[in-house]
Design an enzyme around this catalytic site. Structure first.
Site, PDB file in Angstrom:
ATOM      1  N   THR A  98      49.834 -19.428  13.730  1.00 13.82           N
ATOM      2  CA  THR A  98      50.163 -20.780  14.204  1.00 13.82           C
ATOM      3  C   THR A  98      51.672 -20.972  14.338  1.00 13.82           C
ATOM      4  O   THR A  98      52.130 -21.635  15.267  1.00 13.82           O
ATOM      5  CB  THR A  98      49.601 -21.849  13.251  1.00 13.82           C
ATOM      6  OG1 THR A  98      49.948 -21.490  11.921  1.00 13.82           O
ATOM      7  CG2 THR A  98      48.091 -21.961  13.372  1.00 13.82           C
ATOM      8  N   VAL A 112      43.776 -29.449   9.643  1.00 12.87           N
ATOM      9  CA  VAL A 112      42.511 -28.778   9.963  1.00 12.87           C
ATOM     10  C   VAL A 112      42.150 -27.910   8.766  1.00 12.87           C
ATOM     11  O   VAL A 112      42.969 -27.121   8.291  1.00 12.87           O
ATOM     12  CB  VAL A 112      42.649 -27.922  11.244  1.00 12.87           C
ATOM     13  CG1 VAL A 112      41.320 -27.272  11.590  1.00 12.87           C
ATOM     14  CG2 VAL A 112      43.148 -28.784  12.405  1.00 12.87           C
ATOM     15  N   ASP A 145      53.887 -18.703  15.106  1.00 10.61           N
ATOM     16  CA  ASP A 145      54.330 -17.989  16.315  1.00 10.61           C
ATOM     17  C   ASP A 145      54.031 -18.812  17.563  1.00 10.61           C
ATOM     18  O   ASP A 145      54.852 -18.920  18.470  1.00 10.61           O
ATOM     19  CB  ASP A 145      53.600 -16.638  16.429  1.00 10.61           C
ATOM     20  CG  ASP A 145      53.792 -15.777  15.194  1.00 10.61           C
ATOM     21  OD1 ASP A 145      54.942 -15.656  14.755  1.00 10.61           O
ATOM     22  OD2 ASP A 145      52.805 -15.250  14.674  1.00 10.61           O
TER      23      ASP A 145
END
Length: 265
Positions: free
Chosen positions: A186, A179, A188
């Site tokens: 992200t 992306v 975590d």
């Protein structure tokens, strides 16, 4: 991801005091411990002491460690925590962890070996197994996969010792669409969801990783679409607009449609 931040950093004495409070009230019975970003060696050492004590209380406790130390930008790796955390992670933390979720750079730091190929990545994961954890997931890498440059590769390895003493290893590769944005948090989210899905599927790393990565994709796609709308046509979204849309993705987190498949290696 922001220009400014305020607040305090919990130190090891404060962590110890909190843990003592839990012990005094006899609520120190846990099934899981999850740790992530830490900047202080004494704090990290205290975590190890607490995990070892909790494992005496409950021998089935699973410790999930995200050894957050650094990352690669444009192919160059750099640490964003003090360098003296590395030996603590390597020598004390990883040996008591059951599941670890390093990125490629962190896996290289922990083993002292560079990864250029998938074969080398699998060897590095074997080295990490030998240090203690039975599940190792390299959450992101700059390896080239079968689907090409637009995909990010994660690799997982689950090693179980069978009753007769032999080892059985399941290895998987997951390729998810990249992306085009910089998100914060992200790693975590990945570690937390991997904890949840390995709990639901303790002996099926393939399914646990498919659900984890698929949920990540749902969250990131929703985030980027929403951020673009907020930023307006032709503008680059800022940190505030790129905050992960976790609440809006509640259904996808709880029951993700599998949109990313894992390959068994």
């Amino acid at each position: 991801g922001y220009a400014h931040w305020k607040g305090q950093v919990l130190n090891s004495d404060e962590l110890h005091e909190l843990y003592e409070g839990l012990k005094l009230n006899k609520v120190n019975h846990y099934d899981y411990v999850l740790t992530g970003y830490t900047r202080d060696t004494s704090f990290l050492a205290m975590v190890v002491d607490i995990v070892q004590e909790l494992k005496q209380q409950n021998s089935n406790l699973v410790y999930v460690c995200d050894p957050v130390m650094g990352d690669k930008w444009n192919g160059e790796g750099s640490m964003y925590v003090p360098k003296d955390l590395l030996p603590v992670y390597r020598d004390k933390v990883v040996p008591v962890a059951d599941i670890i979720t390093p990125n490629q750079f962190e896996a290289e730091l922990l083993t002292g070996r560079k990864i250029h190929t998938e074969k080398e990545a699998l060897e590095v994961m074997d080295m990490l197994h030998a240090m203690g954890p039975e599940t190792v997931v390299i959450t992101s890498s700059d390896l080239q996969g079968p689907l090409g440059n637009d995909y990010l590769i994660a690799l997982g390895s689950h090693r179980k010792t069978k009753a007769d003493g032999t080892n059985m290893t399941q290895r998987i590769r997951v390729e998810s669409p990249k992306v085009d944005a910089v998100f914060v948090g992200t790693g975590d989210l990945f570690a937390a969801m991997l904890l949840a899905w390995t709990h639901k599927h303790p002996n099926n790393l393939k399914v646990a990783c498919e659900k984890t990565v698929s949920a990540m994709q749902h969250v990131l796609q929703r985030t980027i679409e929403s951020a673009k709308v907020q930023a307006g046509e032709g503008n680059k979204p800022n940190s505030a607009q790129l905050e992960l849309r976790m609440v809006q993705s509640k259904k996808d987190i709880e029951n993700p449609e599998i949109i990313v498949k894992a390959t068994v290696l």
